[in-house]
Design a protein around this motif. Structure first.
Motif, short mmCIF file in Angstrom:
data_model
loop_
_atom_site.label_atom_id
_atom_site.label_comp_id
_atom_site.label_asym_id
_atom_site.label_seq_id
_atom_site.Cartn_x
_atom_site.Cartn_y
_atom_site.Cartn_z
N TYR A 161 0.83 -1.21 0.00
CA TYR A 161 0.00 0.00 0.00
C TYR A 161 0.86 1.26 0.00
O TYR A 161 0.57 2.23 -0.71
N GLU B 123 -3.65 5.81 3.07
CA GLU B 123 -5.05 5.39 3.06
C GLU B 123 -5.60 5.35 1.62
O GLU B 123 -6.29 4.42 1.23
N THR B 124 -5.26 6.36 0.84
CA THR B 124 -5.69 6.40 -0.56
C THR B 124 -5.00 5.29 -1.35
O THR B 124 -5.63 4.62 -2.18
N GLN C 21 -4.05 2.45 -0.20
CA GLN C 21 -4.71 1.20 0.19
C GLN C 21 -6.04 1.07 -0.53
O GLN C 21 -6.36 0.00 -1.08
N ARG C 22 -6.83 2.12 -0.56
CA ARG C 22 -8.14 2.07 -1.22
C ARG C 22 -7.99 1.79 -2.71
O ARG C 22 -8.68 0.92 -3.26
N TYR C 23 -7.05 2.48 -3.36
CA TYR C 23 -6.82 2.25 -4.79
C TYR C 23 -6.39 0.80 -5.04
O TYR C 23 -6.84 0.16 -5.98
N GLN D 288 -6.98 -1.91 -3.21
CA GLN D 288 -8.09 -2.83 -2.98
C GLN D 288 -9.12 -2.76 -4.10
O GLN D 288 -9.61 -3.79 -4.58
N GLN D 289 -9.44 -1.55 -4.54
CA GLN D 289 -10.43 -1.39 -5.59
C GLN D 289 -9.89 -1.86 -6.95
O GLN D 289 -10.61 -2.49 -7.72
#
Length: 137
Positions: free
Chosen positions: A77, A89-90, A92-94, A96-97
């Motif tokens: 991440y 955090e971004t 990680q989100r990117y 995962q998505q």
């Protein structure tokens, strides 16, 4: 999945607006994944992707693609975030998505090979993924 469909899917899944954003995120994810994989694993995965995505993998020198640098999911991440210039955090989100789209582009067998080549802490990335064989049409 064809390249135009991939661009559309990533835009929708990640909520980004431009093809440039899609390619930046794709490059960050694929380069980080390639840094982690050993042998010809990145090339094997890339062979199942649209040609422009295989080209992104091949931006990394073949000798570097074979190194297989080991790092935990948290560092994955962080590396994605660093490559994109965003917070963790971004990143990680990117990641995962993006993985949700990525999972639909490769076969179940290739996804399984990827999963077992990674440490157990990567398991959350694979939970509930649809693969190329079981994705709805």
């Amino acid at each position: 999945m064809q390249y135009p469909e991939f661009i559309h899917e990533v835009k929708q899944q990640l909520g980004v607006q431009t093809q440039e954003d899609v390619l930046d995120i794709t490059r960050a994810f694929l380069h980080t994944l390639t840094e982690h994989l050993a042998g010809n694993a990145a090339d094997n995965l890339g062979a199942q992707l649209p040609a422009p995505l295989l080209d992104i993998i091949r931006e990394i020198d073949p000798e570097q693609r074979d190194q297989g640098e080991r790092f935990k999911l948290k560092e994955f991440y962080e590396r994605v975030a660093d490559k994109l210039g965003v917070d963790e955090e971004t990143g990680q989100r990117y990641t995962q998505q993006f993985m949700k789209v990525f999972g639909r582009m490769v076969t179940e067998g290739e996804l399984h090979k990827l999963k077992v080549s990674l440490s157990d802490d990567y398991a959350p990335l694979f939970e509930g993924l649809q693969t190329a064989q079981n994705a709805p049409n």
